[in-house]
Motif scaffolding. Structure first.
Motif, mmCIF file in Angstrom:
data_model
loop_
_atom_site.group_PDB
_atom_site.id
_atom_site.type_symbol
_atom_site.label_atom_id
_atom_site.label_comp_id
_atom_site.label_asym_id
_atom_site.label_seq_id
_atom_site.Cartn_x
_atom_site.Cartn_y
_atom_site.Cartn_z
ATOM 1 N N ALA A 1 10.000 14.496 39.602
ATOM 2 C CA ALA A 1 11.121 15.389 39.275
ATOM 3 C C ALA A 1 12.397 14.561 39.196
ATOM 4 O O ALA A 1 12.478 13.472 39.776
ATOM 5 N N ILE A 2 13.362 15.098 38.500
ATOM 6 C CA ILE A 2 14.701 14.511 38.466
ATOM 7 C C ILE A 2 15.656 15.552 39.020
ATOM 8 O O ILE A 2 15.686 16.697 38.555
ATOM 9 N N ILE A 3 16.429 15.153 40.028
ATOM 10 C CA ILE A 3 17.461 16.017 40.597
ATOM 11 C C ILE A 3 18.808 15.573 40.043
ATOM 12 O O ILE A 3 19.225 14.433 40.259
ATOM 13 N N VAL A 4 19.462 16.457 39.331
ATOM 14 C CA VAL A 4 20.823 16.216 38.846
ATOM 15 C C VAL A 4 21.715 16.855 39.905
ATOM 16 O O VAL A 4 21.999 18.044 39.854
ATOM 17 N N GLU A 5 22.110 16.049 40.903
ATOM 18 C CA GLU A 5 22.703 16.657 42.097
ATOM 19 C C GLU A 5 24.164 16.312 42.317
ATOM 20 O O GLU A 5 24.716 15.431 41.698
ATOM 21 N N THR A 6 24.745 17.079 43.237
ATOM 22 C CA THR A 6 26.133 16.972 43.642
ATOM 23 C C THR A 6 27.056 17.180 42.447
ATOM 24 O O THR A 6 28.070 16.523 42.306
ATOM 25 N N GLN A 7 26.680 18.115 41.594
ATOM 26 C CA GLN A 7 27.474 18.433 40.410
ATOM 27 C C GLN A 7 28.527 19.469 40.748
ATOM 28 O O GLN A 7 28.317 20.340 41.595
ATOM 29 N N VAL A 8 29.668 19.368 40.074
ATOM 30 C CA VAL A 8 30.753 20.321 40.306
ATOM 31 C C VAL A 8 31.214 21.001 39.020
ATOM 32 O O VAL A 8 32.012 21.919 39.065
ATOM 33 N N SER A 9 30.708 20.518 37.861
ATOM 34 C CA SER A 9 31.103 21.103 36.584
ATOM 35 C C SER A 9 29.873 21.363 35.725
ATOM 36 O O SER A 9 28.859 20.668 35.840
ATOM 37 N N PHE A 10 29.981 22.347 34.863
ATOM 38 C CA PHE A 10 28.895 22.649 33.942
ATOM 39 C C PHE A 10 28.697 21.528 32.924
ATOM 40 O O PHE A 10 27.572 21.248 32.517
ATOM 41 N N GLU A 11 29.791 20.899 32.502
ATOM 42 C CA GLU A 11 29.686 19.866 31.480
ATOM 43 C C GLU A 11 28.795 18.714 31.920
ATOM 44 O O GLU A 11 27.885 18.302 31.194
ATOM 45 N N GLU A 12 29.033 18.192 33.110
ATOM 46 C CA GLU A 12 28.226 17.067 33.586
ATOM 47 C C GLU A 12 26.802 17.503 33.933
ATOM 48 O O GLU A 12 25.840 16.792 33.650
ATOM 49 N N LEU A 13 26.669 18.680 34.516
ATOM 50 C CA LEU A 13 25.341 19.194 34.831
ATOM 51 C C LEU A 13 24.502 19.313 33.563
ATOM 52 O O LEU A 13 23.338 18.908 33.532
ATOM 53 N N GLN A 14 25.097 19.825 32.498
ATOM 54 C CA GLN A 14 24.371 19.976 31.240
ATOM 55 C C GLN A 14 23.951 18.621 30.683
ATOM 56 O O GLN A 14 22.835 18.471 30.187
ATOM 57 N N LEU A 15 24.816 17.608 30.762
ATOM 58 C CA LEU A 15 24.452 16.273 30.294
ATOM 59 C C LEU A 15 23.238 15.748 31.055
ATOM 60 O O LEU A 15 22.331 15.154 30.467
ATOM 61 N N GLY A 16 23.223 15.957 32.375
ATOM 62 C CA GLY A 16 22.096 15.500 33.185
ATOM 63 C C GLY A 16 20.804 16.225 32.859
ATOM 64 O O GLY A 16 19.735 15.611 32.766
ATOM 65 N N ILE A 17 20.892 17.540 32.692
ATOM 66 C CA ILE A 17 19.704 18.318 32.345
ATOM 67 C C ILE A 17 19.173 17.891 30.988
ATOM 68 O O ILE A 17 17.963 17.701 30.805
ATOM 69 N N GLU A 18 20.058 17.721 30.015
ATOM 70 C CA GLU A 18 19.641 17.303 28.671
ATOM 71 C C GLU A 18 18.970 15.926 28.710
ATOM 72 O O GLU A 18 17.964 15.709 28.030
#
Length: 168
Positions: free
Chosen positions: A22-39
């Motif tokens: 699995a990949i954890i895109v963690e300690t995110q505070v904004s949707f923009e960066e979270l979306q980049l990590g998920i993509e």
């Protein structure tokens, strides 16, 4: 944005090629960066993608949100909408096991994803220029049954947690 996307892409490819489950895109505070990590995780073919937000308790203690003002319900819905397999929370000011319980409840009210909670081991205190977390493993683990009952599928620990916290 391109530099961040490139960094996420490189990391995701390396993790998937290395056999990560699995990949954890963690300690995110904004949707923009979270979306980049998920993509990036999707493009790399990650078998499981976990989004995880960091929240701060408000000054009056009434609620919590990310430093960019995102509330847990909106974060959970965003993670589901953008292809995360698990909605998570970790870290943040005041995000101990009690707040993790509330966050799990709020996530479950807003999405159908499994939920991961990785709270801090209490509030840090600055002692001799070091952050010290005083919540013991026994204190932290007493609320684990309630967090599980609220719907958490995965429970871990973040800042201040030790192997003893996780074992407990």
């Amino acid at each position: 944005v391109e530099d961040v996307q490139h960094a996420f892409d490189q990391q995701a490819v390396a993790l998937v090629e290395g056999g990560a489950d699995a990949i954890i895109v963690e300690t995110q505070v904004s949707f923009e960066e979270l979306q980049l990590g998920i993509e990036a995780a999707k493009k790399a073919g990650a078998p499981c993608i976990i989004g995880s937000m960091a929240y701060d308790v408000t000054m009056d203690g009434s609620t919590f949100r990310t430093m960019m003002g995102i509330e847990p319900e909106k974060a959970a819905a965003f993670m589901q909408e953008h292809g995360a397999d698990i909605a998570g929370l970790n870290c943040g000011t005041g995000m101990d096991i009690d707040r993790a319980l509330e966050a799990v409840e709020r996530y479950k009210s807003a999405c159908d994803l499994p939920v991961m909670a990785q709270p801090n081991a209490g509030l840090p205190e600055l002692i001799d220029m070091k952050a010290v977390y005083r919540q013991t493993p026994e204190e932290m683990v007493k609320d684990v049954p309630a967090v599980l009952k609220a719907g958490a599928s995965i429970i871990g620990g973040c800042c201040g947690s030790t192997p003893d916290h996780i074992r407990a």
